[in-house]
Design a protein around this motif. Structure first.
Motif, PDB file in Angstrom:
ATOM      1  N   GLU A  58       0.814  -1.206   0.000  1.00 40.83           N
ATOM      2  CA  GLU A  58       0.000   0.000   0.000  1.00 40.83           C
ATOM      3  C   GLU A  58       0.851   1.259   0.000  1.00 40.83           C
ATOM      4  OE1 GLU A  58      -3.340   0.964   0.320  1.00 40.83           O
ATOM      5  OE2 GLU A  58      -4.002  -1.007  -0.312  1.00 40.83           O
ATOM      6  N   LEU A  70      -5.343  -1.511  -2.797  1.00 44.38           N
ATOM      7  CA  LEU A  70      -6.352  -2.523  -2.499  1.00 44.38           C
ATOM      8  C   LEU A  70      -7.700  -1.850  -2.279  1.00 44.38           C
ATOM      9  CD1 LEU A  70      -4.278  -4.650   0.039  1.00 44.38           C
ATOM     10  CD2 LEU A  70      -4.516  -5.009  -2.416  1.00 44.38           C
ATOM     11  N   GLU A 121     -12.058  -2.761  -1.166  1.00 38.98           N
ATOM     12  CA  GLU A 121     -13.107  -3.675  -0.737  1.00 38.98           C
ATOM     13  C   GLU A 121     -14.448  -3.044  -1.049  1.00 38.98           C
ATOM     14  OE1 GLU A 121     -12.979  -5.604   3.057  1.00 38.98           O
ATOM     15  OE2 GLU A 121     -10.822  -5.271   3.267  1.00 38.98           O
ATOM     16  N   ASP A 135     -18.686  -3.789  -0.480  1.00 37.00           N
ATOM     17  CA  ASP A 135     -19.639  -4.638   0.230  1.00 37.00           C
ATOM     18  C   ASP A 135     -20.686  -5.178  -0.739  1.00 37.00           C
ATOM     19  OD1 ASP A 135     -21.479  -2.621  -0.238  1.00 37.00           O
ATOM     20  OD2 ASP A 135     -21.372  -1.803   1.791  1.00 37.00           O
ATOM     21  N   ARG A 192     -14.036  -0.264   4.301  1.00 36.74           N
ATOM     22  CA  ARG A 192     -12.674  -0.258   4.851  1.00 36.74           C
ATOM     23  C   ARG A 192     -11.695   0.388   3.857  1.00 36.74           C
ATOM     24  NH1 ARG A 192     -14.454  -5.164   7.164  1.00 36.74           N
ATOM     25  NH2 ARG A 192     -13.757  -6.426   5.417  1.00 36.74           N
ATOM     26  N   SER A 232      -8.770   2.204   2.369  1.00 36.46           N
ATOM     27  CA  SER A 232      -7.383   2.372   2.791  1.00 36.46           C
ATOM     28  C   SER A 232      -6.919   3.800   2.525  1.00 36.46           C
ATOM     29  CB  SER A 232      -6.474   1.384   2.053  1.00 36.46           C
ATOM     30  OG  SER A 232      -6.441   1.687   0.665  1.00 36.46           O
ATOM     31  N   GLY A 266     -10.833  -8.158  -9.190  1.00 37.85           N
ATOM     32  CA  GLY A 266     -11.460  -8.479  -7.906  1.00 37.85           C
ATOM     33  C   GLY A 266     -12.047  -9.875  -7.897  1.00 37.85           C
ATOM     34  N   VAL A 326     -16.293 -12.373  -2.177  1.00 35.56           N
ATOM     35  CA  VAL A 326     -16.006 -12.845  -0.820  1.00 35.56           C
ATOM     36  C   VAL A 326     -17.305 -13.372  -0.224  1.00 35.56           C
ATOM     37  CG1 VAL A 326     -15.175 -12.194   1.464  1.00 35.56           C
ATOM     38  CG2 VAL A 326     -14.155 -11.149  -0.561  1.00 35.56           C
ATOM     39  N   TYR A 375     -16.743  -7.738  -2.606  1.00 35.30           N
ATOM     40  CA  TYR A 375     -15.542  -8.009  -3.396  1.00 35.30           C
ATOM     41  C   TYR A 375     -14.311  -7.464  -2.690  1.00 35.30           C
ATOM     42  CZ  TYR A 375     -17.878  -9.643  -7.618  1.00 35.30           C
ATOM     43  OH  TYR A 375     -18.598 -10.384  -8.522  1.00 35.30           O
ATOM     44  N   ARG A 376     -13.205  -8.139  -2.919  1.00 33.79           N
ATOM     45  CA  ARG A 376     -11.888  -7.627  -2.553  1.00 33.79           C
ATOM     46  C   ARG A 376     -11.021  -7.690  -3.802  1.00 33.79           C
ATOM     47  NH1 ARG A 376     -10.900 -10.998   3.051  1.00 33.79           N
ATOM     48  NH2 ARG A 376     -12.463  -9.906   4.314  1.00 33.79           N
TER      49      ARG A 376
END
Length: 475
Positions: A235, A242, A244, A246, A253, A255, A326, A329, A339-340
């Motif tokens: 990072e 990265l 994420e 939902d 989250r 970054s 991606g 998840v 997704y991540r």
């Protein structure tokens, strides 16, 4: 007197391994393992205290009339005192956070408490067994066997405590039974010894599994820390980031790296719709953006992974190019969580690609299409002409005496002259027309949607007049 570190007794307290299960652990990790072993015993303290109190009450009720009242009062007081000490230790342990480290001294303290418990529970058997009835002897033997098995299993995570506790009860009990000389009791002693061996094996296995589990969790934790460091380094030092998303398609989250890339704060981006962020206003109607967003939306709806989705975005008024990869998840129940993935800014690569494409299709001096691109445009124009019945004209323009300019005034002046000629030609053309530099001083003009031959003749005259006018180059 202090015990030397290499003394066998010191090694007894400090050894954490069971069949070498922890032989690779560092001293700090062994201290952490001891803390977990002791913590497992403390967790069972309420059950152990309750079992001791219940067994004590049963012994008191069954043997009170056997002439041992005074002994039972003293013995019960001792049991209650030890239970109270264990209860206080358990209360203190539950009020503070879990222990992170435990030295061999902690193991020694737990083992001494186990020894004290063993002595207390051996005493009734030693004192009352010779003077009670056969039925009461069976009760004492049963109680001893139960206390050996239950206590040893409860203390199994600290193998030293389990060993000392079980031997403290097992050995005196067997000696008392053998001392009677009664074959039945001698057989009972042998049976007790066999049962004790089984308990020891069970304790050994439980201790080994506990240590194996600790070592496995330690390895997973180390791997998680390593992955965390790598991700943090990724990072901080990578041009990628990265992300994420939902299950509702909102960023989660966020970054610091992603927030920096988007020129916003993590708080502003939290729970923001991903489409709004990835398509800035200037590009929101761009067909390229729409196609990329449709692909992302389709992946979200189907819960499918996506890879290298090329997306033009606008950040701070500047057009950038991203690629997004991606994977979906799911939680433990199989429910889709989002997704991540990782995003990459490939603007520099796209610009380099465009520059290479321009070098292969355009003349570097004048900026006009070159011979190769003219062939492609001409082929396309001819197909449209055949299909739609339109007409086109191709005009070739060559500069007379251009070699003389290079020879007398130099190539730099000649290059400036070519640029000026290209500008004059371009200024006479429509948007649909094409002019290409075909060779050194040769230009080709392609005029599409031609009305008649006079249109091409007129363009040719205007070109000759414009190119023939005087030039002023470097004064």
């Amino acid at each position: 007197m202090a015990t030397r570190p290499d003394h066998p007794l010191e090694r007894f307290w400090s050894t954490t391994r069971v069949d070498g299960a922890s032989q690779e652990l560092t001293p700090d990790q062994q201290d952490e393992l001891r803390a977990h072993q002791i913590g497992a015993i403390i967790t069972l303290a309420p059950v152990m205290m309750a079992a001791n109190l219940v067994n004590t009450l049963i012994i008191d009720l069954l043997f009170w009339n056997a002439g041992h009242g005074v002994f039972l009062i003293g013995w019960t007081t001792a049991v209650c005192g030890i239970v109270a000490i264990w209860g206080e230790n358990w209360r203190r342990a539950t009020r503070r956070e879990g222990r992170l480290r435990a030295s061999p001294r902690g193991v020694r303290r737990v083992t001494m408490n186990a020894l004290l418990f063993g002595i207390v529970w051996t005493t009734p058997f030693m004192v009352m067994f010779p003077d009670v009835s056969e039925a009461q002897r069976v009760v004492l033997a049963t109680c001893a066997a139960g206390m050996i098995s239950g206590g040893a299993l409860a203390l199994a995570t600290v193998w030293q405590a389990a060993l000392v506790y079980s031997m403290t009860i097992e050995i005196p009990t067997a000696l008392v039974l053998v001392a009677t000389g009664d074959p039945m009791y001698i057989g009972l002693a042998a049976l007790s010894a066999s049962f004790g061996g089984l308990i020891a094996r069970t304790v050994h296995e439980r201790g080994r599994l506990f240590i194996d589990s600790f070592v496995a969790n330690l390895s997973l934790r180390d791997q998680g820390q390593t992955i965390g460091l790598l991700l943090r380094d990724f990072e901080e030092n990578s041009s990628d980031w990265l992300f994420e998303v939902d299950a509702a398609g909102r960023l989660a989250r966020v970054s610091a790296r992603l927030a920096s890339v988007l020129g916003k704060t993590a708080e502003d981006l939290d729970k923001a719709p991903v489409e709004t962020l990835l398509a800035g206003p200037p590009l929101s109607g761009d067909p390229r953006t729409a196609a990329a967003l449709r692909r992302l939306g389709r992946s979200f709806r189907l819960g499918k992974p996506f890879r290298d989705v090329l997306l033009p975005v606008t950040i701070g008024g500047e057009e950038r190019w991203w690629t997004l990869t991606g994977r979906p998840v799911y939680d433990d129940n199989g429910a889709f969580q989002g997704y991540r993935g990782v995003g990459s800014d490939i603007t520099d690569a796209k610009q380099a690609e465009a520059s290479i494409a321009r070098m292969t299709s355009y003349d570097m001096l004048t900026g006009l299409p070159n011979r190769a691109l003219l062939h492609l445009r001409l082929a396309h124009a001819l197909k449209r002409t055949d299909r739609e019945g339109r007409r086109l004209a191709i005009l070739s323009l060559d500069l007379d005496r251009f070699k003389t300019v290079n020879d007398t005034l130099g190539h730099q002046t000649g290059d400036h002259l070519l640029v000026e000629v290209a500008n004059r030609i371009s200024g006479l053309l429509r948007d649909a027309d094409i002019v290409a530099r075909f060779g050194g001083d040769e230009f080709v003009i392609l005029r599409t949607n031609l009305k008649d031959k006079s249109d091409a003749d007129g363009l040719a005259r205007r070109l000759i007049e414009a190119v023939s006018a005087p030039y002023e180059i470097d004064g």
